[in-house]
Design a protein around this motif. Sequence first.
Motif, PDB file in Angstrom:
ATOM      1  N   ARG A   2      18.090 -28.795  -3.947  1.00  0.00           N
ATOM      2  CA  ARG A   2      17.034 -29.479  -4.285  1.00  0.00           C
ATOM      3  C   ARG A   2      15.893 -28.828  -3.491  1.00  0.00           C
ATOM      4  NH1 ARG A   2      16.136 -35.918  -3.805  1.00  0.00           N
ATOM      5  NH2 ARG A   2      17.520 -35.856  -5.532  1.00  0.00           N
ATOM      6  N   ALA A   3      15.029 -28.411  -4.154  1.00  0.00           N
ATOM      7  CA  ALA A   3      13.752 -27.883  -3.693  1.00  0.00           C
ATOM      8  C   ALA A   3      12.483 -27.826  -4.542  1.00  0.00           C
ATOM      9  CB  ALA A   3      14.360 -26.263  -3.427  1.00  0.00           C
ATOM     10  N   PHE A   4      11.298 -27.925  -4.079  1.00  0.00           N
ATOM     11  CA  PHE A   4      10.105 -27.655  -4.847  1.00  0.00           C
ATOM     12  C   PHE A   4      10.026 -28.806  -6.072  1.00  0.00           C
ATOM     13  CE2 PHE A   4      11.119 -23.332  -3.562  1.00  0.00           C
ATOM     14  CZ  PHE A   4      10.188 -23.245  -2.628  1.00  0.00           C
ATOM     15  N   GLY A   5      10.776 -29.661  -6.058  1.00  0.00           N
ATOM     16  CA  GLY A   5      11.080 -30.836  -7.096  1.00  0.00           C
ATOM     17  C   GLY A   5      11.973 -30.559  -8.284  1.00  0.00           C
ATOM     18  N   LEU A   6      12.695 -29.550  -7.975  1.00  0.00           N
ATOM     19  CA  LEU A   6      13.797 -28.843  -8.978  1.00  0.00           C
ATOM     20  C   LEU A   6      15.196 -29.234  -8.423  1.00  0.00           C
ATOM     21  CD1 LEU A   6      12.421 -25.249  -9.230  1.00  0.00           C
ATOM     22  CD2 LEU A   6      12.082 -27.277 -10.728  1.00  0.00           C
ATOM     23  N   ILE A   7      15.823 -29.875  -9.275  1.00  0.00           N
ATOM     24  CA  ILE A   7      17.176 -30.208  -8.652  1.00  0.00           C
ATOM     25  C   ILE A   7      18.440 -29.766  -9.777  1.00  0.00           C
ATOM     26  CG2 ILE A   7      18.712 -32.332  -8.457  1.00  0.00           C
ATOM     27  CD1 ILE A   7      16.455 -34.094  -8.107  1.00  0.00           C
ATOM     28  N   PHE A  47       4.471 -23.179  -6.865  1.00  0.00           N
ATOM     29  CA  PHE A  47       3.630 -21.992  -6.357  1.00  0.00           C
ATOM     30  C   PHE A  47       2.300 -23.055  -6.007  1.00  0.00           C
ATOM     31  CE2 PHE A  47       6.606 -19.253  -8.874  1.00  0.00           C
ATOM     32  CZ  PHE A  47       6.515 -18.323  -7.901  1.00  0.00           C
ATOM     33  N   GLU A  48       2.263 -24.085  -6.016  1.00  0.00           N
ATOM     34  CA  GLU A  48       1.063 -24.823  -5.566  1.00  0.00           C
ATOM     35  C   GLU A  48       0.620 -24.583  -3.871  1.00  0.00           C
ATOM     36  OE1 GLU A  48      -0.554 -29.103  -6.770  1.00  0.00           O
ATOM     37  OE2 GLU A  48       1.648 -28.721  -7.061  1.00  0.00           O
ATOM     38  N   THR A  49      -0.500 -24.329  -3.691  1.00  0.00           N
ATOM     39  CA  THR A  49      -1.019 -24.254  -2.368  1.00  0.00           C
ATOM     40  C   THR A  49      -1.696 -25.519  -2.068  1.00  0.00           C
ATOM     41  OG1 THR A  49      -3.037 -23.012  -3.135  1.00  0.00           O
ATOM     42  CG2 THR A  49      -1.054 -21.780  -2.233  1.00  0.00           C
ATOM     43  N   GLN A  50      -1.590 -25.916  -0.856  1.00  0.00           N
ATOM     44  CA  GLN A  50      -2.258 -27.192  -0.486  1.00  0.00           C
ATOM     45  C   GLN A  50      -3.596 -27.176  -0.407  1.00  0.00           C
ATOM     46  OE1 GLN A  50      -0.591 -27.852   3.355  1.00  0.00           O
ATOM     47  NE2 GLN A  50       0.724 -29.642   2.671  1.00  0.00           N
ATOM     48  N   GLY A  51      -4.516 -28.109  -0.826  1.00  0.00           N
ATOM     49  CA  GLY A  51      -5.812 -28.064  -1.232  1.00  0.00           C
ATOM     50  C   GLY A  51      -6.388 -27.268  -2.209  1.00  0.00           C
ATOM     51  N   LYS A  52      -5.514 -27.001  -3.248  1.00  0.00           N
ATOM     52  CA  LYS A  52      -5.967 -26.216  -4.361  1.00  0.00           C
ATOM     53  C   LYS A  52      -5.311 -26.924  -5.490  1.00  0.00           C
ATOM     54  CE  LYS A  52      -7.119 -21.605  -2.634  1.00  0.00           C
ATOM     55  NZ  LYS A  52      -6.957 -20.394  -2.822  1.00  0.00           N
ATOM     56  N   PRO A  53      -6.030 -27.620  -6.331  1.00  0.00           N
ATOM     57  CA  PRO A  53      -5.574 -28.447  -7.625  1.00  0.00           C
ATOM     58  C   PRO A  53      -4.939 -27.429  -8.346  1.00  0.00           C
ATOM     59  CG  PRO A  53      -7.924 -27.994  -8.024  1.00  0.00           C
ATOM     60  CD  PRO A  53      -7.680 -27.189  -6.483  1.00  0.00           C
ATOM     61  N   PHE A  54      -3.892 -28.200  -9.068  1.00  0.00           N
ATOM     62  CA  PHE A  54      -2.825 -27.483 -10.116  1.00  0.00           C
ATOM     63  C   PHE A  54      -3.497 -27.692 -11.519  1.00  0.00           C
ATOM     64  CE2 PHE A  54       0.361 -27.510 -13.000  1.00  0.00           C
ATOM     65  CZ  PHE A  54       0.943 -26.329 -12.986  1.00  0.00           C
ATOM     66  N   VAL A  55      -3.874 -27.200 -12.272  1.00  0.00           N
ATOM     67  CA  VAL A  55      -4.132 -27.469 -13.664  1.00  0.00           C
ATOM     68  C   VAL A  55      -3.436 -26.903 -14.713  1.00  0.00           C
ATOM     69  CG1 VAL A  55      -6.174 -27.227 -15.242  1.00  0.00           C
ATOM     70  CG2 VAL A  55      -6.704 -27.547 -12.922  1.00  0.00           C
ATOM     71  N   ALA A  56      -2.633 -27.700 -15.347  1.00  0.00           N
ATOM     72  CA  ALA A  56      -1.571 -27.239 -16.336  1.00  0.00           C
ATOM     73  C   ALA A  56      -2.507 -27.226 -17.842  1.00  0.00           C
ATOM     74  CB  ALA A  56      -0.315 -28.240 -16.721  1.00  0.00           C
ATOM     75  N   ILE A  57      -2.330 -26.268 -18.550  1.00  0.00           N
ATOM     76  CA  ILE A  57      -3.023 -25.996 -19.924  1.00  0.00           C
ATOM     77  C   ILE A  57      -1.960 -25.913 -21.140  1.00  0.00           C
ATOM     78  CG2 ILE A  57      -4.852 -24.618 -20.970  1.00  0.00           C
ATOM     79  CD1 ILE A  57      -5.971 -24.237 -18.584  1.00  0.00           C
TER      80      ILE A  57
END
Length: 73
Positions: A2-7, A47-57
Amino acid sequence: IRAFGLIGRSKALHSIIKKVEIYRRYRSRFLIIGASGSGKELIARAFETQGKPFVAIDCARYSNGQEQFLESE
Protein backbone atom coordinates in the motif's frame (compact mmCIF):
# COMPACT_ATOMS: atom_id res chain seq x y z
CA ILE A 1 1.59 -3.36 -0.69
CA ARG A 2 0.00 0.00 0.00
CA ALA A 3 1.64 3.20 -1.20
CA PHE A 4 0.59 6.43 -2.91
CA GLY A 5 -3.04 5.33 -2.85
CA LEU A 6 -2.18 2.12 -4.70
CA ILE A 7 -3.01 -1.25 -3.19
CA GLY A 8 -1.99 -4.66 -4.49
CA ARG A 9 0.26 -7.69 -4.22
CA SER A 10 1.56 -8.25 -7.74
CA LYS A 11 5.23 -8.07 -8.68
CA ALA A 12 4.33 -5.54 -11.39
CA LEU A 13 2.76 -3.15 -8.87
CA HIS A 14 5.69 -3.60 -6.50
CA SER A 15 8.03 -2.68 -9.37
CA ILE A 16 5.98 0.41 -10.26
CA ILE A 17 5.93 1.63 -6.66
CA LYS A 18 9.73 1.25 -6.44
CA LYS A 19 10.10 3.29 -9.63
CA VAL A 20 7.75 5.99 -8.34
CA GLU A 21 9.77 6.21 -5.12
CA ILE A 22 12.97 6.70 -7.15
CA TYR A 23 11.64 9.10 -9.78
CA ARG A 24 9.65 11.29 -7.35
CA ARG A 25 12.91 12.83 -6.26
CA TYR A 26 13.38 14.43 -9.66
CA ARG A 27 11.60 17.63 -10.51
CA SER A 28 10.99 16.70 -14.10
CA ARG A 29 8.18 15.87 -16.48
CA PHE A 30 7.16 12.30 -17.17
CA LEU A 31 5.10 10.63 -19.86
CA ILE A 32 2.99 7.81 -18.53
CA ILE A 33 1.53 5.60 -21.24
CA GLY A 34 -0.70 2.55 -21.10
CA ALA A 35 -4.00 1.06 -22.11
CA SER A 36 -7.28 2.61 -21.08
CA GLY A 37 -8.08 1.63 -17.51
CA SER A 38 -4.52 0.63 -16.63
CA GLY A 39 -4.19 3.17 -13.80
CA LYS A 40 -2.09 5.90 -15.46
CA GLU A 41 -3.87 8.62 -13.52
CA LEU A 42 -3.22 6.84 -10.20
CA ILE A 43 0.48 6.68 -11.00
CA ALA A 44 0.46 10.34 -12.06
CA ARG A 45 -1.12 11.33 -8.76
CA ALA A 46 1.74 9.59 -6.93
CA PHE A 47 4.05 12.20 -8.50
CA GLU A 48 1.99 15.10 -7.18
CA THR A 49 3.93 17.69 -5.23
CA GLN A 50 2.41 19.53 -2.32
CA GLY A 51 1.04 22.93 -3.15
CA LYS A 52 0.74 22.25 -6.87
CA PRO A 53 -2.63 21.22 -8.26
CA PHE A 54 -3.05 17.99 -10.20
CA VAL A 55 -5.03 18.36 -13.41
CA ALA A 56 -6.12 15.24 -15.29
CA ILE A 57 -6.96 15.76 -18.95
CA ASP A 58 -8.77 13.26 -21.17
CA CYS A 59 -6.90 13.87 -24.43
CA ALA A 60 -9.28 11.70 -26.45
CA ARG A 61 -12.04 14.13 -25.59
CA TYR A 62 -10.19 16.96 -27.35
CA SER A 63 -8.98 15.09 -30.41
CA ASN A 64 -11.43 16.78 -32.76
CA GLY A 65 -9.70 20.04 -33.68
CA GLN A 66 -9.21 21.43 -30.19
CA GLU A 67 -5.43 21.00 -29.97
CA GLN A 68 -5.01 24.68 -29.07
CA PHE A 69 -6.94 24.09 -25.86
CA LEU A 70 -4.64 21.24 -24.81
CA GLU A 71 -1.54 23.29 -25.61
CA SER A 72 -2.79 26.12 -23.43
CA GLU A 73 -3.35 23.72 -20.54
